[in-house]
Design a protein around this motif. Structure first.
Motif, short mmCIF file in Angstrom:
data_model
loop_
_atom_site.label_atom_id
_atom_site.label_comp_id
_atom_site.label_asym_id
_atom_site.label_seq_id
_atom_site.Cartn_x
_atom_site.Cartn_y
_atom_site.Cartn_z
N GLN A 351 0.80 -1.22 0.00
CA GLN A 351 0.00 0.00 0.00
C GLN A 351 0.84 1.28 0.00
OE1 GLN A 351 -1.04 2.08 2.93
NE2 GLN A 351 -2.49 3.24 1.67
N VAL A 352 1.93 1.31 0.76
CA VAL A 352 2.74 2.53 0.83
C VAL A 352 3.46 2.85 -0.48
CG1 VAL A 352 3.09 2.57 3.31
CG2 VAL A 352 4.63 1.22 1.89
N LYS A 353 3.55 1.86 -1.38
CA LYS A 353 4.28 2.09 -2.63
C LYS A 353 3.37 2.50 -3.79
CE LYS A 353 7.87 -1.42 -1.76
NZ LYS A 353 8.40 -2.69 -2.27
N LEU A 354 2.09 2.67 -3.52
CA LEU A 354 1.14 2.85 -4.61
C LEU A 354 1.41 4.11 -5.43
CD1 LEU A 354 -1.30 1.32 -5.78
CD2 LEU A 354 -2.74 2.95 -4.58
N ALA A 355 1.69 5.22 -4.76
CA ALA A 355 1.93 6.46 -5.50
C ALA A 355 3.18 6.33 -6.36
CB ALA A 355 2.07 7.64 -4.52
N ASP A 356 4.22 5.69 -5.81
CA ASP A 356 5.45 5.46 -6.60
C ASP A 356 5.15 4.59 -7.81
OD1 ASP A 356 6.83 6.92 -4.77
OD2 ASP A 356 7.69 5.18 -3.72
N PHE A 357 4.31 3.60 -7.62
CA PHE A 357 3.96 2.73 -8.75
C PHE A 357 3.27 3.53 -9.85
CE2 PHE A 357 0.83 0.25 -11.07
CZ PHE A 357 1.63 -0.75 -11.60
N ILE A 358 2.30 4.33 -9.46
CA ILE A 358 1.57 5.11 -10.47
C ILE A 358 2.53 6.06 -11.19
CG2 ILE A 358 -0.24 6.86 -10.81
CD1 ILE A 358 -1.76 5.57 -8.45
N ALA A 359 3.41 6.71 -10.43
CA ALA A 359 4.37 7.64 -11.05
C ALA A 359 5.29 6.91 -12.02
CB ALA A 359 5.20 8.34 -9.96
N ALA A 360 5.76 5.74 -11.61
CA ALA A 360 6.65 4.96 -12.48
C ALA A 360 5.92 4.52 -13.74
CB ALA A 360 7.21 3.75 -11.72
N ALA A 361 4.68 4.09 -13.58
CA ALA A 361 3.91 3.65 -14.75
C ALA A 361 3.65 4.83 -15.69
CB ALA A 361 2.60 3.00 -14.29
N ASP A 362 3.28 5.97 -15.11
CA ASP A 362 3.02 7.16 -15.94
C ASP A 362 4.27 7.53 -16.74
OD1 ASP A 362 0.45 7.27 -15.02
OD2 ASP A 362 0.74 9.01 -13.70
N ALA A 363 5.43 7.44 -16.10
CA ALA A 363 6.68 7.78 -16.79
C ALA A 363 6.94 6.82 -17.96
CB ALA A 363 7.86 7.75 -15.81
N LEU B 99 9.08 -3.36 10.04
CA LEU B 99 7.83 -2.82 10.59
C LEU B 99 7.55 -1.52 9.87
CD1 LEU B 99 6.83 -2.61 14.36
CD2 LEU B 99 6.16 -0.89 12.68
N ASP B 100 6.36 -1.38 9.32
CA ASP B 100 5.98 -0.20 8.55
C ASP B 100 4.76 0.42 9.22
OD1 ASP B 100 4.89 1.62 6.81
OD2 ASP B 100 4.81 0.27 5.08
N ALA B 101 4.99 1.53 9.94
CA ALA B 101 3.92 2.15 10.73
C ALA B 101 2.99 3.00 9.87
CB ALA B 101 4.53 3.01 11.84
N VAL B 102 3.36 3.23 8.60
CA VAL B 102 2.48 3.98 7.71
C VAL B 102 1.57 3.00 6.97
CG1 VAL B 102 2.40 5.58 5.76
CG2 VAL B 102 4.23 5.77 7.46
N GLY B 103 2.16 1.93 6.47
CA GLY B 103 1.39 0.91 5.76
C GLY B 103 0.78 -0.11 6.71
N PHE B 104 1.10 -0.01 8.00
CA PHE B 104 0.52 -0.90 9.01
C PHE B 104 0.81 -2.38 8.71
CE2 PHE B 104 -2.07 2.95 9.51
CZ PHE B 104 -2.03 3.12 10.88
N THR B 105 2.10 -2.69 8.54
CA THR B 105 2.49 -4.08 8.32
C THR B 105 3.76 -4.38 9.10
OG1 THR B 105 3.82 -3.50 6.38
CG2 THR B 105 1.55 -4.17 5.97
N MET B 106 4.03 -5.65 9.28
CA MET B 106 5.19 -6.08 10.07
C MET B 106 5.57 -7.46 9.56
SD MET B 106 4.96 -6.13 14.18
CE MET B 106 6.39 -6.40 15.23
N VAL B 107 6.87 -7.69 9.43
CA VAL B 107 7.34 -9.02 9.03
C VAL B 107 8.18 -9.58 10.16
CG1 VAL B 107 8.63 -10.36 7.33
CG2 VAL B 107 7.31 -8.37 6.59
#
Lengths: 467, 467
Positions: A351-363, B99-107
């Motif tokens: 989930q935290v990478k979604l904006a980066d994914f969209i930006a990379a795809a747009d590029a 641990l990702d406190a923004v994406g709320f995940t932990m491995v």
């Protein structure tokens, strides 16, 4: 004896349709992108008839493909073009077997339309949260078999999370009655998990027991303009905390998608006065007379102070709420209207990478596919985006299937680089089978093939789908 | 070469324990009810070493049983009495990988203690909801493998609902890296479901990616006296609606259980002034500064007006909250203190039938087992009750194992009549294997045996557990 006659002996003449009848409803998917040919369509009345049909087909080595509302997006349900498959429609198994408004459970047959299940729950002052665009046509059996997602996954989960038990007819015709109402059951392996999301390749779901929830007493819906997809993600993390995980939906609509839905349907108007780079449709729901409005207002005020939100509107009436949702839901129709054939994806990334994914795809799109334009929207809270691709409006030549395939390959490669999934909620079916087989590690494929072999050793159920 | 030497070549001499060492910690379960004998205890340092150990054992046809915190209640983890099994302890795989406190995940790795995972989440202003009595000793791998439940299932689900992905070493030593962070992924069959709740019979979980939630900013805990278990169920239905499904825990303690915990531990005192037929420990939690206290108070006032609640206390301090919870959690120790050997059950029934089940069981006990007394408590909101059976205090002769078996048979038969489960959260292991095999329909057993055959064709992993 031809198998059609034997089928008729089980379900009655009226419920075996053959070439002489109009089969187009069963042979073509709703988008009109796929047309196959059915040996026959059989419409059993109940679980016992489904079992009898499957026993017969198992004995005769006859391939069968189960069909619910035929609203899937990956061509799993329509028959193959070889004309050798029987379509088994679940549409007559459409009874609500029970509903318990105290224990918050419901038992429904596979052919129940999702909307009618939701309505029955509401009438009993309960709530069944699964909701997706096709809710007026899709059926519960299909929702289970595809592990359907939609706009309420954030709070209530995918269909997998809403199922308490299943009744399943196995490929050899045996009936497994796993229709329990237990919230907790750790006796052995959890067999229902095998059939949820298996796209009808391991068994035919004939009924499901479902979790219900209290009927919401207050909905709050906001339409927000934001400076970027990155801001939408930051806002989402805040919203989870500040709104106590009571977010039902958190949908992203990018600028291009907004232009499309407004441009195509004049009755859809931008609720905000200033255009923004992207939009979020956010909805909270509560029960018991809890009033979340003041918290939502102060949450949005702070977000505006911090520049995460540029402008926003809170729905002040049911009509306004519906108008907000139409902007989002009309996106699907708008794409078919503007470009009857286009590329649809259903990607998820952490989930935290979604904006980066969209930006990379747009590029990548700008660099390598200037003839195509992305229409991007989705369930941001779940890390799931529909990054769809349409022809640029100025093109004079139609875009070839090959060109779309190149673009899809680029997007799928990018998804892999982001440790994402090429099918967040739509499944594999036939459409994504090749990409799926290419991408999936051998250890996973070998386990999946083992499961298929275990449940359907003759390979008669939904052949050529998924695996 | 003896296998111990080959194991030492993989993990180092210090991490292969044999009869010369003290193995009691690994050979005996924490209750002291079961003692087996290990051929050796092996403690790999990481996933690669686990895989190497499994490859070796697979080649040599050597049975292996994985062990986490050894806090299970069904004798799955300790080795058999034949002395032919190797115990594979996951305790050294105890790193928090991310641990990702923004994406709320932990491995986290399998050997992480549940409490340390919860603490790490809290430090990052997040919340990992799994909570059970053994949290200071049990390990995440065991929580996954047993699909652990506990006191927060109501709102956040069982362990199955908290897992985003798994890393698993298969019985033949292959490593499946399914450690994704995706909220949605419908690419093929959901393989992680196979290993969750399989009690270490299908593979060895070496790491898990977990869902986190916002750290609660307000807890409200109420201790309530009620006229009956029936009233507790009615109150629960109301609470779901009125408190917006924000109930974290809703625990029942019957009169007999209350007497036991108070009688055994003098520091536990009844928080209420008038004795009641049964008690409910209710907890809500919210984040984002939402204040649920006024709603909880008005909810309880109405419940008292309606006679559903006779008396109640709201925790006014952390100390008082802890005292309320001690009454509930000391129940387990109190039973072992009063009767080191007794009968423990872990029954679930459809939630609305729970009071009827308890009443029916009490009637059977009074009629056929006057020498035994039930101690009843549990997770009412989940339809899950621990209906345990101790000797009557006045008995002079010890109760025989056979007598407990008769009583268990009666309770399991009753559970079947209520369409319930004989193991809601504890699993099957060895303890409940015979009852499980007796009760489970052949169609389910054949599917489960098929899964076992597919994953572990040589039957070397946790033999004699579950199946």
């Amino acid at each position: 004896m031809p198998i059609q006659e034997e089928l008729a002996a089980i379900v009655g003449d009226a419920h075996v349709l053959t070439a002489a009848d109009s089969l187009s409803r069963y042979e073509t998917d709703w988008k009109g992108w796929w047309t196959g040919r059915a040996l026959a369509v059989v419409r059993p009345a109940d679980t016992a008839e489904v079992a009898a049909v499957m026993r017969l087909c198992h004995e005769r080595g006859q391939p069968v493909v189960p069909m619910g509302g035929n609203t899937g997006l990956v061509e799993a349900a329509p028959p193959s073009q070889a004309g050798d498959e029987i379509v088994l429609s679940l549409e007559r198994l459409n009874r609500i077997r029970s509903l318990d408004a105290v224990g918050f459970t419901m038992v429904v047959e596979a052919g129940c339309i999702l909307q009618s299940v939701s309505d029955a729950a509401l009438e009993a002052d309960c709530f069944f949260p699964l909701s997706l665009g096709a809710r007026g046509s899709c059926q519960i059996g299909g929702n289970v078999s595809t592990n359907a997602g939609g706009v309420n996954v954030l709070r209530w989960g995918m269909m997998r999370d809403l199922v308490l038990g299943l009744e399943v007819v196995l490929p050899d015709g045996r009936i497994w009655d796993g229709l329990g109402l237990l919230r907790k059951d750790n006796t052995g392996y959890d067999l229902k998990q095998l059939f949820i999301g298996a796209e009808g390749t391991l068994g035919i779901v004939t009924a499901a027991s479902l979790k219900l929830f209290p009927r919401p007493t207050q909905l709050e819906t906001a339409f927000l303009g934001l400076p970027s997809a990155e801001a939408a993600l930051t806002l989402f993390g805040r919203a989870r905390r500040d709104l106590c995980d009571l977010l039902g939906a958190y949908e992203l609509i990018t600028r291009g998608a907004m232009d499309l839905t407004i441009g195509t349907f004049p009755e859809n108007r931008d609720p905000l006065s200033t255009p923004a780079e992207c939009y979020v449709l956010l909805q909270t729901s509560v029960s018991g007379g809890l009033d979340l409005r003041p918290r939502l207002e102060s949450f949005l005020e702070r977000a505006m102070e911090d520049g995460l939100v540029l402008d926003g509107a809170l729905a002040e009436s049911e009509g306004q709420r519906a108008a907000f949702w139409r902007i989002r839901e009309d996106l699907v129709d708008a794409q078919y209207r503007v470009a009857p054939v286009h590329l649809r994806t259903d990607v998820s990334v952490p989930q935290v990478k979604l904006a980066d994914f969209i930006a990379a795809a747009d590029a990548e799109m700008a660099k390598h596919f200037p003839d195509l334009r992305p229409i991007t929207y989705g369930h941001v809270g779940d890390g799931n985006v529909h990054y769809n691709v349409l022809p640029q409006p100025h093109l004079t030549e139609p875009v070839t299937a090959h060109r779309y395939e190149e673009c899809e390959t680029m997007l799928f490669d990018l998804t892999a680089r982001f440790q994402g999934s090429i099918s967040a909620e739509h499944g594999i079916g036939r459409t994504k089978r090749h990409a799926f087989l290419d991408i999936t590690p051998e250890i996973e494929l070998s386990l999946m093939r083992g499961l298929k072999q275990l449940l359907d050793p003759k390979g008669l159920l939904s052949p050529g789908r998924v695996l």
